[in-house]
Design a protein around this motif. Structure first.
Motif, mmCIF file in Angstrom:
data_model
loop_
_atom_site.group_PDB
_atom_site.id
_atom_site.type_symbol
_atom_site.label_atom_id
_atom_site.label_comp_id
_atom_site.label_asym_id
_atom_site.label_seq_id
_atom_site.Cartn_x
_atom_site.Cartn_y
_atom_site.Cartn_z
ATOM 1 N N PRO A 129 3.335 -11.611 -10.853
ATOM 2 C CA PRO A 129 1.855 -11.485 -10.800
ATOM 3 C C PRO A 129 1.143 -12.112 -9.541
ATOM 4 N N ASN A 147 9.159 7.972 -8.119
ATOM 5 C CA ASN A 147 8.530 6.782 -8.907
ATOM 6 C C ASN A 147 8.497 5.288 -8.073
ATOM 7 N N VAL A 198 5.629 3.891 -7.097
ATOM 8 C CA VAL A 198 4.609 3.344 -7.409
ATOM 9 C C VAL A 198 4.803 2.731 -8.794
ATOM 10 N N ASP A 199 5.754 3.340 -9.493
ATOM 11 C CA ASP A 199 6.012 2.886 -10.792
ATOM 12 C C ASP A 199 6.737 1.602 -10.682
ATOM 13 N N ARG A 244 0.882 -1.090 -0.046
ATOM 14 C CA ARG A 244 0.054 0.070 -0.031
ATOM 15 C C ARG A 244 0.901 1.272 0.134
ATOM 16 N N ASP A 245 0.794 2.193 -0.961
ATOM 17 C CA ASP A 245 1.619 3.161 -1.107
ATOM 18 C C ASP A 245 0.792 4.608 -0.383
ATOM 19 N N ILE A 274 6.921 -0.450 -8.153
ATOM 20 C CA ILE A 274 5.753 -1.336 -7.644
ATOM 21 C C ILE A 274 5.233 -2.043 -8.627
ATOM 22 N N ARG A 275 4.470 -1.186 -9.614
ATOM 23 C CA ARG A 275 3.818 -1.826 -10.819
ATOM 24 C C ARG A 275 4.543 -2.669 -11.665
ATOM 25 N N LYS A 276 5.916 -2.393 -11.922
ATOM 26 C CA LYS A 276 6.856 -3.310 -12.305
ATOM 27 C C LYS A 276 6.723 -4.872 -11.850
ATOM 28 N N TYR A 277 6.948 -4.644 -10.648
ATOM 29 C CA TYR A 277 6.967 -5.991 -9.868
ATOM 30 C C TYR A 277 5.768 -6.665 -9.872
ATOM 31 N N GLU A 278 4.453 -5.976 -9.921
ATOM 32 C CA GLU A 278 3.153 -6.708 -10.303
ATOM 33 C C GLU A 278 3.177 -7.059 -11.478
ATOM 34 N N ILE A 279 3.531 -6.761 -12.343
ATOM 35 C CA ILE A 279 3.715 -7.394 -13.996
ATOM 36 C C ILE A 279 4.608 -8.548 -13.959
#
Length: 64
Positions: A61, A48, A50-51, A41-42, A53-58
């Protein structure tokens, strides 16, 4: 318990942590003999974080 692993849920709070968050996530993901899932949770980062974190989400997954 040969062949079975413990499930571990990691709760991570972030705020402007771009300098460190990648290394923190990498360290958690490299843990041995556990099934890890990370919930992040940010709190309104303006760098950057959030960016990253989003890369790790991709990339991970089922883990992030």
């Amino acid at each position: 318990m040969v062949g079975s692993y413990n499930n571990v849920e990691v709760l991570m709070a972030t705020y402007n942590g771009a300098k460190y968050v990648g290394r923190q996530i990498d360290s958690i993901l490299m843990q041995k003999n556990v099934n890890v899932h990370i919930t992040i949770r940010d709190d309104g980062s303006t760098d950057n974080t959030v960016d990253i974190i989003r890369k790790y989400e991709i990339d991970y997954p089922t883990k992030v």
